[in-house]
Every structure is written in structure tokens, then in C-alpha cells.
Write an enzyme that holds these catalytic residues in place. Sequence first.
Site, PDB file in Angstrom:
ATOM      1  N   GLU A 340       0.832  -1.198   0.000  1.00 41.74           N
ATOM      2  CA  GLU A 340       0.000   0.000   0.000  1.00 41.74           C
ATOM      3  C   GLU A 340       0.873   1.257   0.000  1.00 41.74           C
ATOM      4  O   GLU A 340       1.745   1.404   0.859  1.00 41.74           O
ATOM      5  CB  GLU A 340      -0.898   0.042   1.242  1.00 41.74           C
ATOM      6  CG  GLU A 340      -1.912  -1.080   1.324  1.00 41.74           C
ATOM      7  CD  GLU A 340      -2.754  -1.008   2.595  1.00 41.74           C
ATOM      8  OE1 GLU A 340      -3.889  -1.500   2.572  1.00 41.74           O
ATOM      9  OE2 GLU A 340      -2.268  -0.450   3.610  1.00 41.74           O
ATOM     10  N   CYS A 341       0.661   2.153  -0.947  1.00 39.86           N
ATOM     11  CA  CYS A 341       1.260   3.485  -0.968  1.00 39.86           C
ATOM     12  C   CYS A 341       2.779   3.421  -0.780  1.00 39.86           C
ATOM     13  O   CYS A 341       3.499   3.035  -1.698  1.00 39.86           O
ATOM     14  CB  CYS A 341       0.598   4.365   0.089  1.00 39.86           C
ATOM     15  SG  CYS A 341       0.816   6.140  -0.211  1.00 39.86           S
ATOM     16  N   GLY A 342       3.302   3.788   0.397  1.00 41.17           N
ATOM     17  CA  GLY A 342       4.739   3.737   0.610  1.00 41.17           C
ATOM     18  C   GLY A 342       5.316   2.361   0.390  1.00 41.17           C
ATOM     19  O   GLY A 342       6.453   2.214  -0.065  1.00 41.17           O
TER      20      GLY A 342
END
Length: 457
Positions: A340-342
Site C-alpha cells: 500500500e502506498c509507501g
Amino acid sequence: MSSPALPSLAASSAEPSGARRCPALFISAPGSGHGKTTVTAAIARLHREQGRRVRVFKTGPDFLDPTVLERASGHPVYQLDLWLAGAAHCRALVQQAAQEADLILIEGVMGLYDGAPCSADLAALLGMPVLLVINAAGVAQSMGALAHGLASYRARPGLSFAGVLANGVGSERHAQMLQQGMDSAHMPLLACIPRQAQFSLPERHLGLVPAAEVADLDLRLSALAAQLQETPLAQLPEVLSFDAMPPPADAGRLLAGRSIAIARDAAFSFIYQANLDWLQAQGAHLRFFSPLSDAAVPDADAVYLPGGYPELHLQALQDNRAMQAALRAHFEAGKHIYAECGGMLYLLNSLTDKHGQTAEMCGLLPGTAEMQTRLQGLGYQSFSLPEAGQEALRCHTFHYSRSSIALTPAATGQRLFDTSAGEAVYRLRGLCASYLHAYFASAPRTAAQLFGGVLPS
């Protein structure tokens, strides 16, 4: 600075059979930047220092405020989001906390009426009185009008107000002028916090700096708590009745026997505690590791790389070649990775921070990303996977990076509030990655599929 002497907030209520009584308070404001987190943390620390068991919740999908609130209260902090999780789930989380707590505090999100659903909706659903935190800078008697407007605007059944806390008060005379403008009978001024640097919390581009990075956080929290010691907020607020928790429904164990390795350190820390609870409730065995300092991924069926701040740790992530190789080996073995994301940025070929420094990442996703000075993605979205029966997994996105990935998206997030394109969801063999932060309980079959769960036919 002294605060006006006012009567106790405590009140009594009838208790239905099987319910538990617990004091509770909802902390909101006219908008962001008024000091909700600071005040919520101060109240939590004050009552914790008095020996009470304090449970705190944060309205909305925020990852950062909960780290401060957890430090203040000494207990895990859960997010309450009416869209991500639903009313029944939010109510159940609070009911569960009420069975063991001496005090429940809920910090709102943005302003009291901002968003749909908003903080006022959650406070009304739970029947909790609202403490309004108002930044008093540049305001005197007019603060009473502001408080009155918030209390009377779109009034709804179940929404009540405990009073006001004035934040950033300049002097004793300033406090007196604020008091002059208040309707003490219906909206009392309960406390004043002086305008001093020691009573503020440091911020970063995504919000507050995580608690672990603020060296003197405990000193700040104790100083804040001391400011409230001689105010009505040092007493327990209104006592509410919370229904006893029903036995959990048997929804199957979609991850029974599976082990999941979860990255958790200063670079990857954006994890909903409710998601960890859900994984365990589905039968998963959780093992944690650090991409910053560990040389290997724990032996596991799947890896979960949550969001965080990889851009602040570029050199350490690049230098840990052993960890990069371990993740590539996990991927080549055909095992699942959910990022997720990072976490997704860490899987790219490279990541560039806002100063132009570039570092090599894991190279599992063909692409690059660069940090920007302005927000690149924000809001609620959902996505589904065909093999999970088109069940929509509810998510939130908030990021400052821009990525270029040479893959055709397997799915696209559907935005809640507009028709513009949502975030891309990439899949490559057992890997699934996106900017989206998912709330697993919102779509159990889809969430289980991300980690290779065996779905019932």
C-alpha cells in the site's frame, strides 16, 4: 493561566440491562488546525496519570494522530470511519472498549460538520457529548458566537455539547474576554490552554510527526495535562450506557493456517490496528519485520508492505540489499505480496525524495516515483477483484508522490465523491500494489484474496 471555575461535567443516565456505564467525550472543532489532537492527548494523559484506563479513538482514516493518542493513553488507538467501516462496526469497536475502560475519548476529523459522513454524524450515532476545541488566536467575545453557531447548525437528534476549550490563549485578560462572550448556561468555557510552543505538536507534509520521532513528547503531554488539572476536564465527563457486546458472528476463517510477514518500522508504519485484528481473526499468524534493519523476511506465505515514509529513509532502504533480495526471492517463489502506498514505492525501481535524491528500491514493479511539493491524491475509493466476487474493498488515499509504472492496471479505484479516475491497482503474479490504504473488514473475501486466502465456494 487559570480557567473559569465551572461545575462538573459528570451526569448520570439510566442503564439498560446488560449494558456497561462508561464516561465518554467527543472532541471536535470548527476545522483542522485548532488543536484537536493536542487536546485529546492532554485529556487522555491527564486521566491516565490519575490511574484511569483511557481508550481513545480517532475519527477518519488518519494514521498519524493515533500514534500520539496511543502514547498519551497507553492503549492501541482505533480509527472510527463511518464510510470505511460502517456504523455497526464503529459502534462495536466502542462498545468493546467500554467493557474495560474508565474513560472513552474520540477525536473528530477536520471540522464538526466537514465531510459526508462527518464527525457530528458519528457523535450523534454514539450519543456522545461534544467538546469544541477552538483556536482563540485573534478572537475574543466572538468565540461565543462561533460556538453557538456550531451547536445550532443542522442540529440532529443525539447531538449534545459539553462546552468549549479555548486553545492558544494569549493572556489572563484574553481568557476573560473569551469568557464574556460565552453562554455559560448552555455552552460553558471549560478550559484555556496558553499560546506556548511547548503545547504544540510538530507537523510534516502528511500531518503530525509520528510519536516515535518526537523526543520530548511525554514531557509535552504531561505539561499539557497539567494545564487541565484544575479545570472541569480533570473530572470524568458524562456517563453513557454502552450495550454489552454480542458474541462474534462466525464468518469463517478465510486465512486459517496462513502466515503473513508485516513490515513495521519508521519507514512503514501506516497500519490500522483493526486490520491486524481482522487478519488474526481470520486465522492468520502475524510476524513483523523491518525493511530498514533486518536482513531477511520472516518465513511466511504472504508479505504485507504498508504505507509510511520510505522517502525519509532512502539511503537505509537502498543499502539493505539483503532485504531487497529476500523480497525478490519471496516474489519469485510465487508467494503473495500486498503493498500500500509507501509499500508500493519500495517495490519500484527507484524513489526520489523532494530534494532530488534518488535511491534504488526493490525493482519488483517496473517504474519510478518522485516526491512532489503538493498533494497528489486524496479521498475515499473502493476496488474489487474478480475472483472475490466483485466485493468492493473500501479504501482511502493520501500521498505526495507521483509514480510512473509500466504495467496496465488490473483495476482502478472508484471514487466516492467525483467521477475522475481513481488510483491504479497493479497486479503481477502474486503481487498486488496500489496507493490505496484498505480497510480489510469492509470486504473480507477481497482482503483475504490479497494474502492468498482460500475462499469458500
